[in-house]
Design an enzyme around this catalytic site. Structure first.
Site, short mmCIF file in Angstrom:
data_model
loop_
_atom_site.label_atom_id
_atom_site.label_comp_id
_atom_site.label_asym_id
_atom_site.label_seq_id
_atom_site.Cartn_x
_atom_site.Cartn_y
_atom_site.Cartn_z
N THR A 167 -11.55 -7.61 -9.48
CA THR A 167 -11.98 -7.27 -10.94
C THR A 167 -11.17 -8.25 -12.10
O THR A 167 -9.95 -8.12 -11.81
CB THR A 167 -11.73 -5.57 -11.37
N THR A 176 -16.41 -6.42 -9.90
CA THR A 176 -17.13 -5.74 -10.99
C THR A 176 -16.09 -6.26 -12.36
O THR A 176 -15.20 -6.74 -12.08
CB THR A 176 -17.21 -4.23 -11.10
N GLY A 177 -16.56 -6.05 -13.38
CA GLY A 177 -15.61 -6.15 -14.72
C GLY A 177 -14.45 -5.37 -15.10
O GLY A 177 -13.59 -5.65 -15.85
N ASP A 178 -14.45 -3.84 -14.22
CA ASP A 178 -13.64 -3.07 -14.56
C ASP A 178 -13.11 -2.38 -13.22
O ASP A 178 -13.30 -3.07 -12.27
CB ASP A 178 -14.08 -1.88 -15.54
N ASP A 179 -12.60 -1.42 -13.20
CA ASP A 179 -11.82 -0.66 -12.32
C ASP A 179 -12.98 -0.66 -11.05
O ASP A 179 -14.03 -0.10 -11.31
CB ASP A 179 -11.38 0.84 -12.37
#
Length: 458
Positions: free
Chosen positions: A284, A250-253
């Site tokens: 990420t 994903t793009g974050d945590d």
């Protein structure tokens, strides 16, 4: 160094199997399962309520009517709503207790791109406002409130939030309300989410908040690496949570534990505790593999993460907090971690900032204590670690044990520490002087009792 050679040998043997999300087999680490595979005595198909799986027809009413019908079976052993193969476009809908939502292998539940199909609901009391904007927020695609015994599962069917429209609104600063999650269950007990793929969430993908006895297992969570704030799994003010055998990109945590924001989280006073994380593989671009905070004002404790492989990521492990948060992060044990191509292996941040409003108390300082990072190996690491406490509020009993990082960054030293206290044992590059080197870690590093965290039976 003899210990270093031995440690590398063990790590390389582990690395052979880490590519498989179910590689960990530690006998002392386990989560007790609920009856995730139990058959419900009553079952209906979404097609019985007029749903059409053509990817065009809006099926929100069909989902709502089916679930309303199944409510009559709640006291008769519960019921199952089956979603067969097809593309089932829908707006937000809410689940009921004693329900199994089951997706066929070729079933795809697709979130509508019409914002009106995502109702506006109140902000969380532990946040005091929407996370992104003051005021209310959009309801998640699959929502639940005050539920008991709810299962979301299938033969690896897919739930697709079609998040790109939301990401564009965020990037263009044209949102009116905080973006929705894919799945949010509130004030619920006995939750199982398993054997599904979640893609393109508008915001955080899976958000159990004020929940207990939660099992999330064998799920895949995918979003473009440049998508904003698309966290994977966010247990929030929740207890007895087990997350295992998942792949997340994903793009974050990937996984982040939270418990409320500044004065609202302090007042609501509902911690996250007894969290087990095991067998996670993922990447990420902008976040961390395992994170805590930055919203942790209700407290986070008794977290045991083991068997994690993080690659191609900004951070490996991160703890985020700030003056004004209050609360605590304590009794955290993260072990058996492999990192590959990670810029910052470990980062603790005491000045994260981001406050809901100007009413927070800057003297509400967080208490960070008894944090152990053990048996961690990294290749192609940019920087070993940044451990930054708060002046006048030292983060204490921070322990590094058996941490071997092939750090390639040009900065010197490879560990940068301020306002922290603790210990180090068999760490390379050699840790900062604020972490006292000790001959062994058996007596000074925090570890769960019997090196095991046992969750209450779900």
């Amino acid at each position: 160094m003899r210990w270093r050679s031995a440690f590398i040998s063990v790590v390389l043997l582990t690395l052979v199997t880490v590519e498989k999300p179910q590689w960990v087999g530690a006998q002392s680490f386990h989560c007790k399962h609920s009856k995730s595979g139990a058959l419900r005595p009553h079952s209906v198909s979404i097609t019985e309520f007029g749903a059409v799986g053509d990817g065009v027809t809006l099926n929100t009413k069909a989902f709502q009517n089916a679930i309303f019908y199944l409510h009559s079976f709640a006291d008769k052993g519960g019921a199952q709503l089956f979603v067969p193969a097809g593309k089932w476009l829908t707006g937000s809908f809410s689940l009921i207790s004693h329900l199994t939502l089951s997706l066929d292998n070729d079933a795809i539940i697709i979130g509508s791109t019409d914002l009106d199909d995502w109702p506006i609901i109140d902000p969380l009391p532990s946040y005091g406002r929407g996370r992104e904007l003051p005021g209310n927020r959009h309801q998640s695609l699959i929502h639940g409130y005050n539920l008991t015994d709810v299962v979301i599962t299938g033969g690896n069917g897919t739930i697709d939030g079609q998040g790109s429209i939301w990401w564009d609104l965020f990037k263009n600063n044209t949102l009116n309300y905080t973006r929705p999650h894919l799945v949010e269950l509130m004030y619920s007990i006995g939750v199982v989410i398993s054997n599904l793929t979640f893609t393109n969430s508008p915001f955080w993908a899976i958000h159990p908040v004020y929940c207990s006895q939660v099992l999330i297992q064998n799920v895949t969570i995918l979003a473009p690496l440049d998508s904003p704030n698309t966290d994977g799994i966010d247990p929030d003010s929740s207890t007895n949570v087990c997350i295992k055998d998942c792949y997340i990109s994903t793009g974050d945590d990937l996984i982040v534990i939270k418990s409320g924001w500044d004065e609202y989280g302090i007042s609501f006073a509902r911690p996250s505790s007894n969290i087990s994380i095991k067998g996670i593989l993922g990447q990420t671009k902008f976040g961390a593999g395992i994170a805590i905070g930055s919203e942790m004002s209700g407290g986070v404790s008794e977290v045991h993460a083991e068997g994690i492989h993080i690659f191609n990521s900004l951070y490996g492990i991160r703890i985020k907090t700030s003056p004004g948060r209050g609360g605590y992060v304590r009794n955290i044990y993260i072990s058996n971690v492999i990192m590959t191509d990670v810029k910052y292996a470990i980062r603790i941040t005491g000045q994260f900032g981001e406050h809901p409003d100007d009413n927070y108390d800057p003297n509400a300082l967080p208490y960070i204590n008894r944090i152990t990072f053990k048996d961690i190996y990294g290749e192609h690491i940019g920087f070993a670690g940044l451990l930054e406490g708060i002046k006048g509020d030292n983060f204490s009993d921070i322990c590094l044990s058996g941490v071997l990082l092939n750090a390639t960054g040009s900065e010197d030293p490879q560990w940068n520490c301020s306002y922290v206290e603790g210990y180090s044992y068999q760490v390379y590059p050699v840790s900062c002087q604020l972490l006292q080197q000790v001959p062994n870690d058996s007596s000074v590093c925090y570890a769960p009792a019997d090196n095991c965290m046992k969750l209450a039976s779900l």
